[in-house]
Design a protein around this motif. Sequence first.
Motif, PDB file in Angstrom:
ATOM      1  N   VAL A  59      58.589 -30.628 -69.383  1.00  0.00           N
ATOM      2  CA  VAL A  59      58.596 -31.517 -68.223  1.00  0.00           C
ATOM      3  C   VAL A  59      59.512 -32.693 -68.539  1.00  0.00           C
ATOM      4  CG1 VAL A  59      57.216 -32.998 -66.725  1.00  0.00           C
ATOM      5  CG2 VAL A  59      56.249 -30.863 -67.582  1.00  0.00           C
ATOM      6  N   MET A  60      60.484 -32.920 -67.674  1.00  0.00           N
ATOM      7  CA  MET A  60      61.478 -33.976 -67.874  1.00  0.00           C
ATOM      8  C   MET A  60      61.305 -35.066 -66.818  1.00  0.00           C
ATOM      9  SD  MET A  60      63.213 -32.662 -70.416  1.00  0.00           S
ATOM     10  CE  MET A  60      64.840 -33.377 -70.497  1.00  0.00           C
ATOM     11  N   ALA A  61      61.328 -36.309 -67.243  1.00  0.00           N
ATOM     12  CA  ALA A  61      61.245 -37.461 -66.344  1.00  0.00           C
ATOM     13  C   ALA A  61      62.605 -37.697 -65.705  1.00  0.00           C
ATOM     14  CB  ALA A  61      60.817 -38.704 -67.121  1.00  0.00           C
ATOM     15  N   ASP A  62      62.607 -37.908 -64.382  1.00  0.00           N
ATOM     16  CA  ASP A  62      63.877 -38.079 -63.671  1.00  0.00           C
ATOM     17  C   ASP A  62      63.729 -39.020 -62.476  1.00  0.00           C
ATOM     18  OD1 ASP A  62      66.553 -37.663 -62.985  1.00  0.00           O
ATOM     19  OD2 ASP A  62      66.051 -35.960 -61.723  1.00  0.00           O
ATOM     20  N   PRO A  63      63.449 -40.258 -62.592  1.00  0.00           N
ATOM     21  CA  PRO A  63      62.989 -41.018 -63.747  1.00  0.00           C
ATOM     22  C   PRO A  63      61.466 -41.126 -63.768  1.00  0.00           C
ATOM     23  CG  PRO A  63      63.511 -42.540 -62.004  1.00  0.00           C
ATOM     24  CD  PRO A  63      63.761 -41.144 -61.467  1.00  0.00           C
ATOM     25  N   GLN A  82      62.247 -44.477 -68.011  1.00  0.00           N
ATOM     26  CA  GLN A  82      62.562 -43.333 -68.859  1.00  0.00           C
ATOM     27  C   GLN A  82      63.340 -42.314 -68.041  1.00  0.00           C
ATOM     28  OE1 GLN A  82      59.197 -41.850 -71.015  1.00  0.00           O
ATOM     29  NE2 GLN A  82      60.082 -39.819 -71.244  1.00  0.00           N
ATOM     30  N   LEU A  83      64.438 -41.818 -68.607  1.00  0.00           N
ATOM     31  CA  LEU A  83      65.242 -40.765 -68.001  1.00  0.00           C
ATOM     32  C   LEU A  83      65.537 -39.757 -69.104  1.00  0.00           C
ATOM     33  CD1 LEU A  83      66.640 -39.863 -65.367  1.00  0.00           C
ATOM     34  CD2 LEU A  83      68.681 -41.038 -66.188  1.00  0.00           C
ATOM     35  N   ASP A  84      64.748 -38.694 -69.153  1.00  0.00           N
ATOM     36  CA  ASP A  84      64.794 -37.760 -70.273  1.00  0.00           C
ATOM     37  C   ASP A  84      66.124 -37.047 -70.433  1.00  0.00           C
ATOM     38  OD1 ASP A  84      62.213 -38.392 -71.045  1.00  0.00           O
ATOM     39  OD2 ASP A  84      61.312 -36.722 -69.954  1.00  0.00           O
ATOM     40  N   SER A  85      66.771 -36.674 -69.331  1.00  0.00           N
ATOM     41  CA  SER A  85      68.009 -35.907 -69.429  1.00  0.00           C
ATOM     42  C   SER A  85      69.119 -36.671 -70.149  1.00  0.00           C
ATOM     43  CB  SER A  85      68.481 -35.471 -68.043  1.00  0.00           C
ATOM     44  OG  SER A  85      68.744 -36.599 -67.233  1.00  0.00           O
ATOM     45  N   LEU A  86      69.038 -37.986 -70.153  1.00  0.00           N
ATOM     46  CA  LEU A  86      70.033 -38.811 -70.852  1.00  0.00           C
ATOM     47  C   LEU A  86      69.465 -39.490 -72.091  1.00  0.00           C
ATOM     48  CD1 LEU A  86      71.843 -40.500 -67.820  1.00  0.00           C
ATOM     49  CD2 LEU A  86      72.509 -38.439 -69.082  1.00  0.00           C
ATOM     50  N   GLY A  87      68.199 -39.216 -72.404  1.00  0.00           N
ATOM     51  CA  GLY A  87      67.581 -39.822 -73.582  1.00  0.00           C
ATOM     52  C   GLY A  87      67.423 -41.326 -73.470  1.00  0.00           C
ATOM     53  N   VAL A  88      67.184 -41.812 -72.255  1.00  0.00           N
ATOM     54  CA  VAL A  88      67.074 -43.251 -72.009  1.00  0.00           C
ATOM     55  C   VAL A  88      65.604 -43.664 -71.952  1.00  0.00           C
ATOM     56  CG1 VAL A  88      67.545 -45.108 -70.362  1.00  0.00           C
ATOM     57  CG2 VAL A  88      69.248 -43.314 -70.752  1.00  0.00           C
TER      58      VAL A  88
END
Length: 128
Positions: A59-63, A82-88
Amino acid sequence: MIYERIYQKLQKMLDLENFMRGEKDYMKLKSGAYMDLNIDKLGTDRIAMAHNFIQNGDVMADPDMEIRIDIKNKTAEALTYQLDSLGVFQVVYPEPGKINVRAKKELNSFLLQWLKNLEHQGVNYQEV
């Protein structure tokens, strides 16, 4: 002030005051072709708000944002982003007594814009 505007948008979209005082700890809201919006109550004065997607089974946060809610003063403030796809991952209050002023400004501006975007997308979210 931005914190009052964020609160007003959340109140209009989520019926925030009833959610915070109610028994439910979670809501999933849908709107047409857009991603589901997940709302988690994290305590008496905090929520997490997130769009999520699945990538390679994760599960990826977006955001995903954590937001402090002050019902008495009718304000809401972004605490994390948090924005998982960019590691932020950004935090406004990294430790007691410390404030990341830049993150505070950027995250609250982003949150207000995100809420405006949800509203303009015709977000009449229907609770699932």
